[in-house]
Design a protein around this motif. Structure first.
Motif, PDB file in Angstrom:
ATOM      1  N   VAL A 149       0.841  -1.206   0.000  1.00  0.00           N
ATOM      2  CA  VAL A 149       0.000   0.000   0.000  1.00  0.00           C
ATOM      3  C   VAL A 149       0.870   1.248   0.000  1.00  0.00           C
ATOM      4  CG1 VAL A 149      -1.628   1.334   1.389  1.00  0.00           C
ATOM      5  CG2 VAL A 149      -1.969  -1.129   1.089  1.00  0.00           C
ATOM      6  N   PHE A 150       1.882   1.256   0.840  1.00  0.00           N
ATOM      7  CA  PHE A 150       2.782   2.405   0.912  1.00  0.00           C
ATOM      8  C   PHE A 150       3.482   2.637  -0.423  1.00  0.00           C
ATOM      9  CE2 PHE A 150       7.150   3.914   2.202  1.00  0.00           C
ATOM     10  CZ  PHE A 150       6.773   5.222   2.438  1.00  0.00           C
ATOM     11  N   ILE A 151       4.001   1.579  -1.021  1.00  0.00           N
ATOM     12  CA  ILE A 151       4.685   1.715  -2.309  1.00  0.00           C
ATOM     13  C   ILE A 151       3.708   2.140  -3.400  1.00  0.00           C
ATOM     14  CG2 ILE A 151       5.902   0.410  -4.110  1.00  0.00           C
ATOM     15  CD1 ILE A 151       7.168  -1.237  -1.807  1.00  0.00           C
ATOM     16  N   GLY A 152       2.455   1.650  -3.315  1.00  0.00           N
ATOM     17  CA  GLY A 152       1.446   2.107  -4.262  1.00  0.00           C
ATOM     18  C   GLY A 152       1.233   3.603  -4.190  1.00  0.00           C
ATOM     19  N   GLY A 153       1.319   4.167  -2.999  1.00  0.00           N
ATOM     20  CA  GLY A 153       1.239   5.613  -2.863  1.00  0.00           C
ATOM     21  C   GLY A 153       2.437   6.316  -3.479  1.00  0.00           C
ATOM     22  N   LEU A 154       3.622   5.753  -3.275  1.00  0.00           N
ATOM     23  CA  LEU A 154       4.824   6.345  -3.870  1.00  0.00           C
ATOM     24  C   LEU A 154       4.758   6.327  -5.392  1.00  0.00           C
ATOM     25  CD1 LEU A 154       7.644   4.848  -1.597  1.00  0.00           C
ATOM     26  CD2 LEU A 154       6.534   7.080  -1.423  1.00  0.00           C
ATOM     27  N   VAL A 155       4.208   5.262  -5.952  1.00  0.00           N
ATOM     28  CA  VAL A 155       4.065   5.169  -7.408  1.00  0.00           C
ATOM     29  C   VAL A 155       3.101   6.242  -7.921  1.00  0.00           C
ATOM     30  CG1 VAL A 155       3.162   3.711  -9.263  1.00  0.00           C
ATOM     31  CG2 VAL A 155       4.660   2.726  -7.522  1.00  0.00           C
TER      32      VAL A 155
END
Length: 453
Positions: A149-155
């Motif tokens: 989820v966190f990496i999805g936000g960074l993307v």
């Protein structure tokens, strides 16, 4: 719920092509991460559109996202299904997937409508939930979900920042059409990004959720770096992006719930979180029974966000009153589909913003209770299973923040109706993890070693 745009050639290729492509991720990644990548990438980047297929409901972004991950799991990781054991907490989801058929039958809409509505419910809710139950089975898996989820936000952050500067054009550039009315992309003197989601509100909620998850993993889970970059750098970017998304409701949740979690840890009590966790149930109860007409809420919105936002909230509340009044004329199983949940004298002019009132109108009080249990059971069980005294264990950070993320989504559903399969995967996983016995120190040391490798 989900937009239906023009079926341009690229839209057709993207939606139909994602099913084998998303499934193929299981051949190149570990199964759990393949599932997370398939769901995440499909939802973040596929077009908001629907393909009309003979004899079937529209093939949408959510359909492609769900079926791709399920196909990969069946074909390339089929043995995992043998480990799945039905649990008592699966009952609300099973009944929730079947609820539309009862509403169709009671309203005389026919067997085909009943089967089609169940199919749609299974695709939207049942499959993502099943994936969560299959793959998010322990604390390390929950940590993987939280990090995804966190990496999805960074993307998504740079794409959001691009649209804040250049206007919401990415969906149009890639797929040839805008997924939503252009009238709703201006906020507070600037642009509100929509990227590849159905509305700017959905993007705002997503960025809020990712900022909350990342912040808690850093604060309580001791996640200090990602890709050798300090987490504080990533969090400043995510927090800044969430602010410029200009979704005031989502920001209010972020700046309320984040400090609330910190205070709960300091005070060593979850009383405040329990109060927040009961708020959606209380809201739906008093609104559906007519015990509260929303007095005072519009005044608070005007004081905090200004006259325009207060006027928008008042308009929503008025429409909600009309929808609730119509719903309570068929209170047990609702009116079924085909727009029958809208008052006849209003027709398409009735604005069905909140997902809860859509559920009430379509599937009645039975459906509303089942949906509420689906969304809130993982929150309640997590708060019971992981009281504050366990929060010192960094492995507990992920299940706690994922449960709070689901609570934020549930609160958002009181005013908006924008599904996200990542959250539904989290529902299944959170129920798994909330039912686990507390791990022994040796297991935690093994997980720590695996996480550091």
């Amino acid at each position: 719920m989900e937009g239906h745009g023009a079926a341009t050639p690229l839209v057709t290729i993207a939606l139909l092509g994602w099913v084998p492509l998303g499934a193929a991720l299981f051949a190149v990644l570990p199964a759990r991460r393949a599932m997370l990548a398939s769901v995440m990438l499909g939802w973040l980047f596929l077009p908001m559109a629907g393909l009309q297929l003979p004899g079937l409901p529209d093939f949408t972004k959510l359909t492609a996202t769900s079926l791709a991950a399920l196909l990969g799991a069946i074909v390339l990781d089929g043995g995992r299904f043998a480990s799945l054991r039905p649990r008592w907490f699966d009952v609300p989801m099973v009944l929730w997937c079947l609820a539309p058929s009862a509403s169709s039958v009671i309203n005389g809409l026919g067997a085909h409508d009943a089967l089609s509505s169940v199919y749609g419910q299974v695709v939207q809710w049942g499959i993502p939930y099943l994936l969560g139950r299959l793959y998010i089975t322990d604390l390390p898996a929950m940590r993987d979900l939280a990090m995804a989820v966190f990496i999805g936000g960074l993307v998504y952050a740079p794409l959001c920042l691009y649209e804040v500067r250049m206007s919401p054009q990415l969906h149009n550039i890639v797929y040839g059409f805008h997924q939503h009315s252009w009238l709703q992309v201006r906020r507070l003197g600037g642009w509100r990004p929509t990227v590849f989601m159905q509305h700017g509100l959905a993007v705002g909620m997503w960025m809020t959720a990712t900022a909350l998850v990342g912040s808690w993993l850093w604060y309580a889970g001791r996640q200090k770096t990602l890709w050798r970059v300090p987490m504080t750098v990533w969090l400043m970017m995510l927090g800044g992006t969430a602010v410029v998304c200009k979704s005031l409701g989502a920001l209010a949740l972020l700046f309320t719930v984040g400090p609330l979690m910190v205070v709960s840890k300091w005070l060593r009590t979850t009383v405040l979180l329990w109060a927040l966790a009961m708020a959606p149930v209380l809201y739906m109860a008093v609104r559906s029974t007519g015990a509260w007409a929303g007095e005072g809420l519009v005044d608070i919105a005007e004081a905090v966000a200004g006259y325009d936002r207060a006027g928008s909230l008042q308009f929503r509340m008025q429409n909600e009153d009309y929808l609730v009044a119509h719903a309570m004329q068929s209170p047990i199983l609702g009116w079924g589909g085909w727009g029958r949940n809208r008052p006849p004298h209003m027709g398409d002019e009735a604005v069905t913003d909140g997902l809860w009132v859509v559920v009430l109108g379509k599937y009645g009080l039975v459906g509303l209770v089942l949906w509420t249990l689906v969304m809130m059971l993982p929150v309640w069980l997590t708060l019971l299973r992981y009281p504050v005294r366990t929060w010192r264990d960094p492995w507990v950070a992920a299940p706690v923040v994922v449960a709070v993320m689901l609570l934020l989504f549930m609160i958002d559903c009181l005013l908006n109706a924008m599904l996200n399969p990542v959250f539904t995967v989290a529902v299944g996983g959170a129920l798994n993890v909330a039912s686990l016995p507390r791990p022994r120190p040796a297991a935690r040391r093994a997980w720590a070693g695996a996480a550091g490798s």
